[in-house]
Design a protein around this motif. Structure first.
Motif, PDB file in Angstrom:
ATOM      1  N   MET A   1       0.730  -1.160   0.126  1.00  0.00           N
ATOM      2  CA  MET A   1      -0.065  -0.106   0.011  1.00  0.00           C
ATOM      3  C   MET A   1       0.990   1.462  -0.121  1.00  0.00           C
ATOM      4  N   ARG A   2       2.140   1.023   0.860  1.00  0.00           N
ATOM      5  CA  ARG A   2       2.868   2.387   0.945  1.00  0.00           C
ATOM      6  C   ARG A   2       3.144   2.697  -0.570  1.00  0.00           C
ATOM      7  N   ALA A   3       3.889   1.488  -1.351  1.00  0.00           N
ATOM      8  CA  ALA A   3       4.331   1.958  -2.782  1.00  0.00           C
ATOM      9  C   ALA A   3       3.284   2.278  -3.706  1.00  0.00           C
ATOM     10  N   THR A   4       1.970   1.855  -3.400  1.00  0.00           N
ATOM     11  CA  THR A   4       0.747   2.115  -4.279  1.00  0.00           C
ATOM     12  C   THR A   4       0.498   3.705  -4.180  1.00  0.00           C
ATOM     13  N   TYR A   5       0.604   3.897  -2.738  1.00  0.00           N
ATOM     14  CA  TYR A   5       0.160   5.409  -2.683  1.00  0.00           C
ATOM     15  C   TYR A   5       1.203   6.354  -3.065  1.00  0.00           C
ATOM     16  N   GLN A   6       2.561   5.804  -3.252  1.00  0.00           N
ATOM     17  CA  GLN A   6       3.527   6.822  -3.967  1.00  0.00           C
ATOM     18  C   GLN A   6       3.315   6.953  -5.253  1.00  0.00           C
ATOM     19  N   ARG A   7       2.762   5.652  -5.970  1.00  0.00           N
ATOM     20  CA  ARG A   7       2.443   5.819  -7.303  1.00  0.00           C
ATOM     21  C   ARG A   7       1.546   6.817  -7.465  1.00  0.00           C
ATOM     22  N   VAL A   8       0.198   6.459  -6.782  1.00  0.00           N
ATOM     23  CA  VAL A   8      -1.032   7.360  -6.906  1.00  0.00           C
ATOM     24  C   VAL A   8      -0.518   8.881  -6.840  1.00  0.00           C
ATOM     25  N   PHE A   9       0.244   9.462  -5.807  1.00  0.00           N
ATOM     26  CA  PHE A   9       0.479  10.478  -5.745  1.00  0.00           C
ATOM     27  C   PHE A   9       1.396  11.285  -6.715  1.00  0.00           C
ATOM     28  N   GLU A  10       2.233  10.181  -7.275  1.00  0.00           N
ATOM     29  CA  GLU A  10       3.007  10.613  -8.311  1.00  0.00           C
ATOM     30  C   GLU A  10       2.307  10.902  -9.524  1.00  0.00           C
ATOM     31  N   ARG A  11       1.512  10.219  -9.724  1.00  0.00           N
ATOM     32  CA  ARG A  11       0.369  10.409 -10.892  1.00  0.00           C
ATOM     33  C   ARG A  11      -0.531  11.491 -10.790  1.00  0.00           C
ATOM     34  N   LEU A  12      -0.860  11.571  -9.617  1.00  0.00           N
ATOM     35  CA  LEU A  12      -1.725  12.989  -9.521  1.00  0.00           C
ATOM     36  C   LEU A  12      -0.885  14.362  -9.488  1.00  0.00           C
ATOM     37  N   GLY A  13       0.610  14.248  -9.620  1.00  0.00           N
ATOM     38  CA  GLY A  13       1.349  15.355  -9.790  1.00  0.00           C
ATOM     39  C   GLY A  13       1.434  15.990  -8.318  1.00  0.00           C
ATOM     40  N   LEU A  14       1.615  15.382  -7.373  1.00  0.00           N
ATOM     41  CA  LEU A  14       1.556  15.745  -5.987  1.00  0.00           C
ATOM     42  C   LEU A  14       2.999  15.596  -5.449  1.00  0.00           C
ATOM     43  N   ASN A  15       3.786  16.440  -5.026  1.00  0.00           N
ATOM     44  CA  ASN A  15       4.952  16.626  -4.305  1.00  0.00           C
ATOM     45  C   ASN A  15       4.515  16.441  -2.827  1.00  0.00           C
ATOM     46  N   HIS A  16       5.243  15.313  -2.275  1.00  0.00           N
ATOM     47  CA  HIS A  16       4.766  14.532  -1.009  1.00  0.00           C
ATOM     48  C   HIS A  16       6.008  14.217  -0.339  1.00  0.00           C
ATOM     49  N   THR A  17       5.740  14.176   0.917  1.00  0.00           N
ATOM     50  CA  THR A  17       6.702  13.421   1.903  1.00  0.00           C
ATOM     51  C   THR A  17       6.106  12.579   2.611  1.00  0.00           C
ATOM     52  N   VAL A  18       6.569  11.371   2.976  1.00  0.00           N
ATOM     53  CA  VAL A  18       5.865  10.552   3.658  1.00  0.00           C
ATOM     54  C   VAL A  18       6.538  10.469   5.262  1.00  0.00           C
ATOM     55  N   VAL A  19       5.820  10.790   6.019  1.00  0.00           N
ATOM     56  CA  VAL A  19       6.435  11.077   7.383  1.00  0.00           C
ATOM     57  C   VAL A  19       5.803  10.081   8.478  1.00  0.00           C
ATOM     58  N   SER A  20       6.499   9.637   9.391  1.00  0.00           N
ATOM     59  CA  SER A  20       5.985   8.796  10.713  1.00  0.00           C
ATOM     60  C   SER A  20       4.916   9.728  11.406  1.00  0.00           C
TER      61      SER A  20
END
Lengths: 577, 577
Positions: free
Chosen positions: B179-198
């Motif tokens: 799911m973590r990898a899936t979310y990264q792909r989703v947000f990349e496809r959405l064009g969202l610059n994002h950070t994964v944080v604890s």
């Protein structure tokens, strides 16, 4: 799309679910399409969600083709707009309401006339912005008194609601006609055998409306057709042809002792036995039955009303409620509080309450009815002479064989259906309530007129299941089936692999494929499940795999053909086309 | 798809909406994508609905690719399952609740852990049925105390919630990783610059969790990064490195007169002036601040608690509430009722209430703090000698420059972000609550362990707008733009017809096309609207139409090129690809 049953969240049931009353409910639960999650609330499981999405896509496609623009409103809305329109009170207990943390009042909107009207007020200003046709596909909530039939009548369901705004009545009629044709295309594509019937508008308000009924024995709506002309109507909308008014030629009213005759049957028997009025041919149709009801007006006021109708007919509370809406009626039973109402011996003459009569109780007609004294009835009680009703009312049951209101000589037949669509020429109820005016072509303000158009999307899934099943299970029309083809690997060495290979090939060719690759399930159970699930074509990978052949089965006809594996795609495409 | 602006329900605004605080809200309203319909409730207008649908489609696509199965639960659910899990009480005022016509209690579900757990209990029986990954895309309702930022924090919003069920911790970690990898792909496809944080898990329960934050100045979440290593965490999840415990070497506790020093600043000034303990280098960091709070436990009980932390730091109520969840805390202010609590002069020694200390208040550390008498403080108050905290608590603010908890030598930096995703390793909280056991491979019962994974779909639209706009308007990434190309007919003779012809050609070639064919709108207004709406490419049909040319503009870069009409499709496809 390639789904594998080995991983699909699916559990088919052999037993009938205890709470399921109708075939669609039983089969959709047994085949693993839906599961009950709350009173009147269902969870769509993976196969069910696929069907729901396909039905939704067809509805959306036709709405867009008709020029509709899709929007999406919140479901949770403040009280105010619904207060302005009057619907907050009219819907009463039928809607879910709540208070937020600040104690402000909200409702889960049953439909969105108010909000669409306010949106159009916000976003338009001139005649150039019209006509407008808007729609949404949205989860709706209604606090149904009696949720029933699974998806047929739930408290949370998916609905497509659309609203047209035109500048004049001609425009509204045109928009209404476009939606009527659109709905017919939608239901044809969904494989739904349906009838369009005249309807009453109920709490929606407005003038003209029609219902789209999917014919089904389990349907809640009874509708009539004519043996001769093309008249069709919901029973609530049937207008009783009234006999012409005539001179009262009957003798004067006479009161008779009729002990122990509180029922029509007892009265008729005694009247014939004693030859009241010199006749021995009395029937129930000659008597005037007077039924007392309590009418509950929105907002809380109650009114006791009497309804007069020929004694051979019952009051149909559904028809009565339809004409009274938004008020509702229940049978009056507190005769102790009203000693002037002599139960079983009521007559319209001298009654001190509002009296509404069936159209058959026309001026000049003479009746055998109660004398308002225990054990006494009166003959020759003549409408317009001995009593004058305060109005007419359509409250009597409609029966097969009744005369058609639309033609001379035709009689009515009765059938049952599921309401899958409803279209209304609303008029200006809501644009008046919110005072919506736009600049007209002549520089003067114009008040737009509205239509509203609903399709029960989740209910349509149930209606399709009602019309498309047999004793072995569901038989989905190709346009809405969860998959195009169901590949069953009989289970021997290599058959599962071959089934998955074929499935991959078909999926790449654009087919929607379900493969039964479950490792520890017998071929017999797989076949039974395939028939229960009801995908149009089954491809069996079995004994003839060694020869490079599969068996293609047609779910509906049961037809089976051996087909070389390389020709399966063509065979299925031909069948689906 | 071919949309014509002459009929589109769209009204762009030149003025900033009065209630809009953040750029995404301002621009989405001004460009006609959404409109406010209720407190915290927005209507998606046609252009906005197109973007929302494209975002939803990307989320769904990646969830299906990860092996997720789509289902759909009711939103309105009975109290019982949420009572069993404890969340009915824990969520308290944050959820909408209502009573139906039979007075039964319901809630509008904030998320569906309970229902997914019950579904898996219903539909699975053996280890062979696992792992399971289920999801839905659903309208959610939360009674937010302070809806803000338009779509950023609403009371009704679209969410994708997913739930994994595995048989052991290793399986859960694997599902979580997928799911973590899936979310990264989703947000990349959405064009969202994002950070994964604890992150901390809050009322959801469970052990490990991470947030996906779209970096944005207007974000409600503050998160830290490290100057040296790859540590990243929500401030709520930052763990303060504690100094090692040490021997108490300080002199004995001494009480001093410190009149008029109820604040840390006044105390430090006086301590240096009078050289308390023989020192003149006191700073706020040498003092121990004691903050009294009321902890509200779910179910209603209140508890007064004191929190000790270095005097140079404030209590961060967001961090405090995160560690106390599902309880919540507010500052205590009823000192009149507790004469033992001397406001401004509190010290941990001899306090009669629960005392929780910042990790920096380690055993052996000596502090200048209150003496629990008005106008008196004490020096050399040593943790572990003069007082013993009842526990440690992460309640102090995190500051840029604080030491990194994950590496030696690194320091923290602070940024802001919008929470667009949150993933949790829930564990067995819910399968324990509902006693879900399935047959294990060894014939013994196994209790599945759960993960849950959310994406704020409607919030993601706002986050994209935050990251993709400039002073002239929105600049949608191609993957989610309401259209691929915006054709502007400058308005002279034949230009509208040419624009519609080109639009038809492009639509047939598979492009999503918006044509500005409005008859009585100037070219200047059309260009301004095109920049506000923010479709990636604009094609202007203007002066050079006679030469068979159009101008293709890039919304983001402003680049303009004259292109022969026949080459427009190729020029756009190249740009989009």
């Amino acid at each position: 799309m390639l789904l594998r049953m080995s991983t699909l969240l699916l559990k088919t049931l052999r037993e009938e679910p205890a709470d399921a009353e109708v075939p669609s409910h039983r089969l959709l639960v047994r085949a693993g399409f839906v599961r009950r999650a709350a009173p009147g609330g269902y969870t769509w499981l993976p196969l069910g969600k696929l069907v729901l999405d396909r039905v939704t896509a067809i509805v959306r496609d036709e709405m867009l083709a008709a020029g509709g623009q899709e929007v999406s409103f919140p479901a949770l809305l403040p009280r105010e707009p619904y207060q302005v329109s009057g619907r907050w009170t009219e819907y009463g207990e039928d809607i879910f309401t709540l208070r937020d943390r600040r104690d402000a009042e909200y409702l889960l909107a049953p439909t969105h006339e108010e909000m669409f009207t306010l949106l159009v007020q916000d976003l338009t200003s001139s005649y150039r912005d019209f006509p407008v046709l808007l729609f949404q596909v949205q989860t709706k909530f209604r606090d149904e008194a009696r949720p029933r039939g699974g998806l047929l009548r739930g408290r949370e369901f998916l609905m497509k609601d659309a609203y047209s705004f035109d500048l004049d009545d001609e425009g509204l009629r045109f928009s209404y006609g476009v939606m009527r044709a659109t709905y017919q295309r939608v239901f044809e594509r969904l494989g739904l055998n349906h009838t369009v019937v005249s309807a009453v508008s109920g709490a929606m308000g407005g003038s003209a409306s029609e219902e789209f009924l999917a014919t089904a024995e389990v349907g809640e709506d009874t509708f009539v057709g004519c043996t001769t002309c093309d008249y069709a109507a919901n029973t609530e909308a049937v207008v009783t042809p009234a006999p012409p008014a005539r001179e009262a030629t009957a003798p004067p009213l006479a009161v008779h002792d009729t002990p122990d005759t509180p029922t029509i049957a007892a009265l008729v028997a005694l009247a014939n036995e004693r030859q009241l009025g010199g006749r021995a041919d009395w029937t129930a149709a000659d008597t005037l039955k007077n039924v007392v009801v309590t009418v509950h007006h929105p907002g809380g006021a109650d009114e006791v009303v009497a309804i007069g109708l020929p004694g051979d007919r019952e009051v149909d509370l559904k028809r009565l409620n339809a004409v009274l809406a938004p008020a509702t009626a229940t049978l009056f039973d507190d005769f102790a509080s009203r000693p002037d109402l002599v139960k079983g011996y009521l007559g319209p003459q001298g009654l001190e309450l509002r009296y509404l009569a069936d159209p058959r109780v026309a001026a000049g007609t003479a009746w055998l009815t109660g004398a308002n004294q225990a054990g006494k009835h009166a003959t020759d009680v003549v409408a317009g002479r001995d009593f004058t009703p305060d109005g007419t009312i359509e409250a009597a049951e409609v029966r097969a064989g009744d005369p058609c209101p639309a033609c001379a000589g035709g009689t009515l037949t009765l059938r049952r259906g599921i309401e899958i669509g409803h279209i209304f020429q609303l008029g200006r109820r809501y644009t008046d309530a919110f005072r919506v005016d736009v600049l007209g072509a002549d520089g003067k303000p114009v008040r737009p007129t509205m239509g509203c158009y609903g399709i029960g999307v989740s209910r349509a899934v149930a209606a399709i299941a009602e019309q498309h099943h047999d004793e072995r299970g569901l038989c989905w029309p190709a346009a809405v089936a969860p998959a195009d083809v169901h590949i069953v690997a009989a289970g021997r060495d290599g058959q599962v692999e071959a089934a998955l290979t074929l499935g991959g090939t078909l999926a790449r060719a654009g087919f929607r494929v379900l493969v039964d690759d479950r490792p520890s399930v017998s071929a017999g159970v797989k076949f039974t499940d395939a028939e229960l699930i009801g995908i149009p074509r089954t491809v069996v990978i079995g004994r003839r795999l060694a020869e490079g052949c599969a068996e293609v089965r047609d779910r509906r006809t049961g037809e089976r053909n051996d087909v070389p594996l390389v020709d399966v795609a063509g065979a299925i495409a031909g069948k689906l086309g």
